[in-house]
Motif scaffolding. Sequence first.
Motif, PDB file in Angstrom:
ATOM      1  N   ALA A   1       0.819  -1.214   0.000  1.00 49.46           N
ATOM      2  CA  ALA A   1       0.000   0.000   0.000  1.00 49.46           C
ATOM      3  C   ALA A   1       0.854   1.266   0.000  1.00 49.46           C
ATOM      4  CB  ALA A   1      -0.940  -0.002   1.204  1.00 49.46           C
ATOM      5  N   GLY A   2       2.071   1.182   0.490  1.00 51.54           N
ATOM      6  CA  GLY A   2       2.962   2.342   0.504  1.00 51.54           C
ATOM      7  C   GLY A   2       3.280   2.847  -0.893  1.00 51.54           C
ATOM      8  N   PHE A   3       3.300   1.963  -1.860  1.00 52.96           N
ATOM      9  CA  PHE A   3       3.558   2.371  -3.239  1.00 52.96           C
ATOM     10  C   PHE A   3       2.425   3.245  -3.769  1.00 52.96           C
ATOM     11  CE2 PHE A   3       6.394  -1.143  -2.601  1.00 52.96           C
ATOM     12  CZ  PHE A   3       7.528  -0.805  -3.332  1.00 52.96           C
ATOM     13  N   ASP A   4       1.192   2.914  -3.383  1.00 48.80           N
ATOM     14  CA  ASP A   4       0.045   3.726  -3.803  1.00 48.80           C
ATOM     15  C   ASP A   4       0.067   5.098  -3.131  1.00 48.80           C
ATOM     16  OD1 ASP A   4      -1.280   1.755  -5.536  1.00 48.80           O
ATOM     17  OD2 ASP A   4      -1.584   0.641  -3.681  1.00 48.80           O
ATOM     18  N   VAL A   5       0.488   5.147  -1.876  1.00 49.12           N
ATOM     19  CA  VAL A   5       0.611   6.422  -1.165  1.00 49.12           C
ATOM     20  C   VAL A   5       1.629   7.308  -1.881  1.00 49.12           C
ATOM     21  CG1 VAL A   5       1.410   7.512   0.985  1.00 49.12           C
ATOM     22  CG2 VAL A   5      -0.107   5.517   1.073  1.00 49.12           C
ATOM     23  N   VAL A   6       2.755   6.727  -2.240  1.00 52.30           N
ATOM     24  CA  VAL A   6       3.805   7.474  -2.936  1.00 52.30           C
ATOM     25  C   VAL A   6       3.294   7.980  -4.283  1.00 52.30           C
ATOM     26  CG1 VAL A   6       6.055   7.217  -4.079  1.00 52.30           C
ATOM     27  CG2 VAL A   6       5.731   6.413  -1.735  1.00 52.30           C
ATOM     28  N   ILE A   7       2.589   7.156  -5.020  1.00 55.31           N
ATOM     29  CA  ILE A   7       2.036   7.599  -6.300  1.00 55.31           C
ATOM     30  C   ILE A   7       1.110   8.793  -6.087  1.00 55.31           C
ATOM     31  CG2 ILE A   7       0.373   6.966  -8.121  1.00 55.31           C
ATOM     32  CD1 ILE A   7       1.816   4.289  -8.324  1.00 55.31           C
ATOM     33  N   GLY A   8       0.286   8.748  -5.069  1.00 55.59           N
ATOM     34  CA  GLY A   8      -0.600   9.876  -4.781  1.00 55.59           C
ATOM     35  C   GLY A   8       0.166  11.159  -4.506  1.00 55.59           C
ATOM     36  N   MET A   9       1.242  11.067  -3.743  1.00 55.58           N
ATOM     37  CA  MET A   9       2.052  12.254  -3.441  1.00 55.58           C
ATOM     38  C   MET A   9       2.721  12.788  -4.712  1.00 55.58           C
ATOM     39  SD  MET A   9       3.796  11.045   0.154  1.00 55.58           S
ATOM     40  CE  MET A   9       4.477  12.649   0.649  1.00 55.58           C
ATOM     41  N   ILE A  10       3.238  11.903  -5.523  1.00 56.48           N
ATOM     42  CA  ILE A  10       3.892  12.323  -6.767  1.00 56.48           C
ATOM     43  C   ILE A  10       2.875  12.945  -7.716  1.00 56.48           C
ATOM     44  CG2 ILE A  10       5.111  11.513  -8.823  1.00 56.48           C
ATOM     45  CD1 ILE A  10       6.411   9.354  -6.943  1.00 56.48           C
ATOM     46  N   GLU A  11       1.686  12.364  -7.798  1.00 54.95           N
ATOM     47  CA  GLU A  11       0.642  12.929  -8.660  1.00 54.95           C
ATOM     48  C   GLU A  11       0.276  14.347  -8.221  1.00 54.95           C
ATOM     49  OE1 GLU A  11      -1.974   9.196 -10.326  1.00 54.95           O
ATOM     50  OE2 GLU A  11      -2.352   9.847  -8.264  1.00 54.95           O
ATOM     51  N   ARG A  12       0.210  14.579  -6.921  1.00 58.00           N
ATOM     52  CA  ARG A  12      -0.109  15.929  -6.426  1.00 58.00           C
ATOM     53  C   ARG A  12       0.962  16.919  -6.842  1.00 58.00           C
ATOM     54  NH1 ARG A  12      -1.455  15.095  -0.244  1.00 58.00           N
ATOM     55  NH2 ARG A  12      -1.914  17.305  -0.295  1.00 58.00           N
ATOM     56  N   ALA A  13       2.223  16.520  -6.721  1.00 60.82           N
ATOM     57  CA  ALA A  13       3.315  17.408  -7.119  1.00 60.82           C
ATOM     58  C   ALA A  13       3.291  17.645  -8.635  1.00 60.82           C
ATOM     59  CB  ALA A  13       4.649  16.820  -6.689  1.00 60.82           C
ATOM     60  N   ALA A  14       3.060  16.604  -9.406  1.00 59.01           N
ATOM     61  CA  ALA A  14       3.007  16.748 -10.861  1.00 59.01           C
ATOM     62  C   ALA A  14       1.872  17.678 -11.269  1.00 59.01           C
ATOM     63  CB  ALA A  14       2.833  15.374 -11.523  1.00 59.01           C
ATOM     64  N   GLN A  15       0.723  17.530 -10.637  1.00 61.63           N
ATOM     65  CA  GLN A  15      -0.417  18.393 -10.956  1.00 61.63           C
ATOM     66  C   GLN A  15      -0.105  19.844 -10.615  1.00 61.63           C
ATOM     67  OE1 GLN A  15      -3.229  17.572 -12.687  1.00 61.63           O
ATOM     68  NE2 GLN A  15      -3.420  19.795 -12.735  1.00 61.63           N
ATOM     69  N   ARG A  16       0.554  20.056  -9.495  1.00 69.77           N
ATOM     70  CA  ARG A  16       0.916  21.417  -9.093  1.00 69.77           C
ATOM     71  C   ARG A  16       1.905  22.038 -10.083  1.00 69.77           C
ATOM     72  NH1 ARG A  16      -0.315  24.731  -4.623  1.00 69.77           N
ATOM     73  NH2 ARG A  16       0.832  26.634  -5.055  1.00 69.77           N
ATOM     74  N   LEU A  17       2.895  21.263 -10.513  1.00 71.99           N
ATOM     75  CA  LEU A  17       3.842  21.765 -11.511  1.00 71.99           C
ATOM     76  C   LEU A  17       3.140  22.060 -12.835  1.00 71.99           C
ATOM     77  CD1 LEU A  17       6.911  19.519 -10.770  1.00 71.99           C
ATOM     78  CD2 LEU A  17       6.924  22.001 -10.829  1.00 71.99           C
ATOM     79  N   LEU A  18       2.195  21.218 -13.219  1.00 70.44           N
ATOM     80  CA  LEU A  18       1.441  21.458 -14.442  1.00 70.44           C
ATOM     81  C   LEU A  18       0.654  22.758 -14.334  1.00 70.44           C
ATOM     82  CD1 LEU A  18       0.575  20.502 -17.235  1.00 70.44           C
ATOM     83  CD2 LEU A  18      -1.232  19.163 -16.126  1.00 70.44           C
ATOM     84  N   THR A  19       0.005  22.972 -13.215  1.00 71.53           N
ATOM     85  CA  THR A  19      -0.750  24.205 -12.990  1.00 71.53           C
ATOM     86  C   THR A  19       0.166  25.420 -13.045  1.00 71.53           C
ATOM     87  OG1 THR A  19      -2.401  23.043 -11.661  1.00 71.53           O
ATOM     88  CG2 THR A  19      -2.226  25.438 -11.342  1.00 71.53           C
ATOM     89  N   GLU A  20       1.306  25.337 -12.366  1.00 75.66           N
ATOM     90  CA  GLU A  20       2.256  26.456 -12.380  1.00 75.66           C
ATOM     91  C   GLU A  20       2.766  26.718 -13.789  1.00 75.66           C
ATOM     92  OE1 GLU A  20       5.309  26.524  -9.442  1.00 75.66           O
ATOM     93  OE2 GLU A  20       3.901  26.176  -7.803  1.00 75.66           O
ATOM     94  N   SER A  21       2.977  25.685 -14.563  1.00 78.48           N
ATOM     95  CA  SER A  21       3.429  25.853 -15.941  1.00 78.48           C
ATOM     96  C   SER A  21       2.358  26.550 -16.775  1.00 78.48           C
ATOM     97  CB  SER A  21       3.754  24.490 -16.547  1.00 78.48           C
ATOM     98  OG  SER A  21       4.027  24.616 -17.915  1.00 78.48           O
TER      99      SER A  21
END
Length: 157
Positions: A129-149
Motif C-alpha cells: 500500500a505504501g507504493f500507492d501512497v507514494v504515487i498519490g504524493m507524486i501525482e499531487r506534485a506533478a499536478q501542481r507543476l502542471l498548474t504552475e506551468s
Amino acid sequence: MASLLLVCTANICRSPMAEAIFKAKLGDVFKTITSAGVHADPRGGPVDARAASALARHNYSLERKWRSRRVQPESLGEYDMVLVMEAEHVDALRTKAAAEHHARILLLTDFVPELAGQDIPDPYFGPVAGFDVVIGMIERAAQRLLTESREGRLRLS
C-alpha cells in the motif's frame, strides 16, 4: 522546452514511478524527463516489481527497456530542474554539483504547500500500500507543476 531529472536513492521505486507519472502529465512541459538514483547500482537493474504493479494499477507505465542508473554529478547541469524525493538527496547532490547548479536541485514536495519540506517516503521496506501512497504524493506534485506551468509561474533555470 526544459529537461527534468527525478532522483531517489536507488532508482528502482520512487524516481521511476515519478518518471512515469511526470511523462504522462508533463510531457508537453518537459522535453526530457528521466530518473536516476543517488546510490543506484552502477550495473543498472529493473524497476521494483511492486512499483511496476502500482504504476499499472494507476494506469501508468515505464518504457519496456527501462533500467536504473546512478546520478552523474557532472551531468546535473544538463537539466533545468532536478527534483528529489528526500532532503538527504538535496544535500548529497548539492555537495557533488557545481555551485551554479544548486538552485535547480529541489525537493519534489516543495511544490505542494501542504507537503512542503516533507520527504516522499521510501516504500521499499514497507507494505504494498505504501507504493500507492507514494504515487498519490507524486501525482499531487506533478499536478501542481502542471498548474504552475500553465499559469506561467514555473521557473526553470
